[in-house]
Design an enzyme around this catalytic site. Structure first.
Site, PDB file in Angstrom:
ATOM      1  N   GLY A  87       7.051   9.871   8.345  1.00 32.39           N
ATOM      2  CA  GLY A  87       6.145  10.858   8.916  1.00 32.39           C
ATOM      3  C   GLY A  87       4.739  10.312   9.036  1.00 32.39           C
ATOM      4  O   GLY A  87       4.469   9.157   8.680  1.00 32.39           O
ATOM      5  N   LYS A 104       7.268   4.119  17.209  1.00 34.34           N
ATOM      6  CA  LYS A 104       5.864   4.487  17.443  1.00 34.34           C
ATOM      7  C   LYS A 104       4.936   3.309  17.166  1.00 34.34           C
ATOM      8  O   LYS A 104       3.813   3.263  17.683  1.00 34.34           O
ATOM      9  CB  LYS A 104       5.473   5.718  16.614  1.00 34.34           C
ATOM     10  CG  LYS A 104       5.719   5.619  15.111  1.00 34.34           C
ATOM     11  CD  LYS A 104       4.637   4.901  14.343  1.00 34.34           C
ATOM     12  CE  LYS A 104       5.015   4.741  12.893  1.00 34.34           C
ATOM     13  NZ  LYS A 104       4.041   3.928  12.138  1.00 34.34           N
ATOM     14  N   SER A 123       0.818  -1.213   0.000  1.00 38.06           N
ATOM     15  CA  SER A 123       0.000   0.000   0.000  1.00 38.06           C
ATOM     16  C   SER A 123       0.851   1.263   0.000  1.00 38.06           C
ATOM     17  O   SER A 123       0.583   2.201  -0.768  1.00 38.06           O
ATOM     18  CB  SER A 123      -0.948  -0.005   1.205  1.00 38.06           C
ATOM     19  OG  SER A 123      -0.220  -0.116   2.422  1.00 38.06           O
ATOM     20  N   LYS A 127       9.230   1.567   8.144  1.00 28.71           N
ATOM     21  CA  LYS A 127       9.290   1.974   9.549  1.00 28.71           C
ATOM     22  C   LYS A 127       9.457   0.745  10.431  1.00 28.71           C
ATOM     23  O   LYS A 127       8.486   0.105  10.806  1.00 28.71           O
ATOM     24  CB  LYS A 127       8.030   2.751   9.926  1.00 28.71           C
ATOM     25  CG  LYS A 127       7.848   4.030   9.114  1.00 28.71           C
ATOM     26  CD  LYS A 127       6.516   4.701   9.404  1.00 28.71           C
ATOM     27  CE  LYS A 127       6.335   5.958   8.570  1.00 28.71           C
ATOM     28  NZ  LYS A 127       5.025   6.596   8.798  1.00 28.71           N
ATOM     29  N   ARG A 152      -2.526  -0.421  10.861  1.00 28.11           N
ATOM     30  CA  ARG A 152      -2.569  -1.881  11.064  1.00 28.11           C
ATOM     31  C   ARG A 152      -2.031  -2.261  12.440  1.00 28.11           C
ATOM     32  O   ARG A 152      -2.455  -3.262  13.023  1.00 28.11           O
ATOM     33  CB  ARG A 152      -1.818  -2.593   9.945  1.00 28.11           C
ATOM     34  CG  ARG A 152      -0.337  -2.382   9.921  1.00 28.11           C
ATOM     35  CD  ARG A 152       0.325  -2.977   8.699  1.00 28.11           C
ATOM     36  NE  ARG A 152      -0.027  -2.269   7.479  1.00 28.11           N
ATOM     37  CZ  ARG A 152       0.587  -2.461   6.307  1.00 28.11           C
ATOM     38  NH1 ARG A 152       1.537  -3.366   6.210  1.00 28.11           N
ATOM     39  NH2 ARG A 152       0.244  -1.776   5.244  1.00 28.11           N
ATOM     40  N   ASN A 153      -1.095  -1.457  12.982  1.00 28.81           N
ATOM     41  CA  ASN A 153      -0.605  -1.735  14.330  1.00 28.81           C
ATOM     42  C   ASN A 153      -1.695  -1.493  15.366  1.00 28.81           C
ATOM     43  O   ASN A 153      -1.876  -2.293  16.289  1.00 28.81           O
ATOM     44  CB  ASN A 153       0.630  -0.876  14.629  1.00 28.81           C
ATOM     45  CG  ASN A 153       1.842  -1.314  13.841  1.00 28.81           C
ATOM     46  OD1 ASN A 153       2.472  -2.317  14.135  1.00 28.81           O
ATOM     47  ND2 ASN A 153       2.173  -0.551  12.793  1.00 28.81           N
ATOM     48  N   SER A 181       1.567   9.360   7.893  1.00 30.14           N
ATOM     49  CA  SER A 181       1.097   9.218   6.509  1.00 30.14           C
ATOM     50  C   SER A 181       0.446   7.865   6.282  1.00 30.14           C
ATOM     51  O   SER A 181       1.146   6.857   6.207  1.00 30.14           O
ATOM     52  CB  SER A 181       2.284   9.381   5.549  1.00 30.14           C
ATOM     53  OG  SER A 181       3.388   8.599   5.987  1.00 30.14           O
TER      54      SER A 181
END
EC number: 1.1.1.94
Length: 340
Positions: free
Chosen positions: A137, A192, A11, A106, A256-257, A139
């Site tokens: 960032g 994060k 995605s 990330k 999703r997290n 997003s």
């Protein structure tokens, strides 16, 4: 016009390819599912990972990495952290000269606990690296696909490189700032995800806004604490790739997290959660890596430790909350005097 290959057709990779194509660049995208690449080329859609979004017809998709990298000197890597070394080892066979390596993933590499820029520099010969740049960032791919206003950060050791990537992506709906703190930007984006998992658990348990606000705030403290210890600039964690990314990931159903954590909070097992998601949940692997880093570097990260015990030691989520609330009393900022 710059020739750019996006490696990874999930995605986020697809959404970023769209941004680059909107800016008039010669964009190629590579993925290992030939049927998905065919769909992008013929129907201009990635129905599996970014459904409902019509992609620019100028994006050309490849299932052959060798073909995708012909005459390209800018690559954008958007693959799961555990796949980086394997993908990079393939790529270096086909890259012809000094290349700008941008990554927008990330996470922290499982097993080594290394940042992705470190992995790139280890795997790619020096003569094939012009610069390594991080794009990160707050997003969500779904919103970028709809061309909704989004702001991110481009970070590199050499500011000119960060600015060059800034210019590649900037347009009316996608704004990019620059930052020389590549360590802080990478760690903010990775860590994060841990707090987003915990935020999802909080919501799944129905603990309310007070608990979630406390979790996010204390979570940011943990991110900054480890980030500072690893050489990041404390101010970075108050910016887009720290607080900004934390807010969007902890509060949105697109995350999703957060969704994975929410299922855990409602009583599902980790195995059930991962099977139902159908996509990578980086926060799970990052929790393990961050927990190992915290122990190695002697950094206090109680939320991360509690989540680690839930994910990998079978602890009950309600017991984890109780253990955090029952910790010995503390001053709010006593653990981070070096950040003030």
């Amino acid at each position: 016009m710059t020739k750019i290959t996006v490696v990874g057709a999930g995605s986020w990779g697809t959404a970023l390819a769209m941004v680059l194509a909107d800016n008039g660049h010669d964009v190629r995208i590579w993925g290992n599912r030939s049927e998905l690449m065919d769909e992008i080329n013929t129907k201009h859609e990635n129905s599996r990972y970014l459904p409902g979004i019509t992609l620019p017809s100028t994006i050309v998709a490849y299932s052959s990495l060798e073909e995708a990298l012909v005459d390209v000197n800018v690559v954008l890597l958007v693959v799961p952290t555990k796949a980086y070394r394997e993908v990079l080892q393939d790529m270096k066979k086909y890259v012809a000269g000094p290349t700008t390596w941008i990554h927008a993933s990330k996470g922290i590499e499982p097993g080594t606990s290394k940042r992705i820029s470190e992995v790139i520099e280890e795997e790619i010969p020096e003569d094939l690296i012009k610069d390594v740049v991080v794009l990160s960032g707050p997003s969500h791919a779904e919103e970028v696909g709809l061309r909704q206003a989004t702001t991110v950060t481009s970070a590199a050791k050499r500011m000119e490189a960060a600015e060059e990537v800034q210019d590649l992506f900037m347009n009316s709906y996608f704004r990019v700032y620059t930052n020389p703190d590549i360590v802080g930007v990478e760690l903010g984006g990775a860590l994060k995800n841990i707090i987003a998992l915990a935020a999802g658990i909080t919501d799944g348990l129905g603990l309310g806004d007070n608990a979630k606000a406390a979790l996010m705030t204390r979570g940011l403290t943990e991110i900054a604490r480890l980030g500072r210890k690893m050489g990041g600039n404390p101010l970075t964690f108050a910016g887009l790739t720290g607080m900004g990314d934390l807010i969007v990931t902890c509060t949105s159903v697109h995350s999703r997290n957060w969704r994975a954590g929410n299922m855990l909070g409602k009583g599902h097992s980790l195995e059930e959660v991962l099977e139902s998601m159908g996509m990578v949940v980086e926060g799970v692997r990052t929790t393990k890596a961050a927990h190992e880093l915290a122990e190695k570097m002697e950094v206090e990260m109680p939320i991360t430790a509690a989540l680690y015990d839930v994910l990998f030691n079978g602890n009950n989520v309600k017991d984890a909350v109780g253990s955090l609330m029952g910790r010995v009393r503390k001053h709010e900022v006593e653990a981070i005097p070096d950040l003030l």
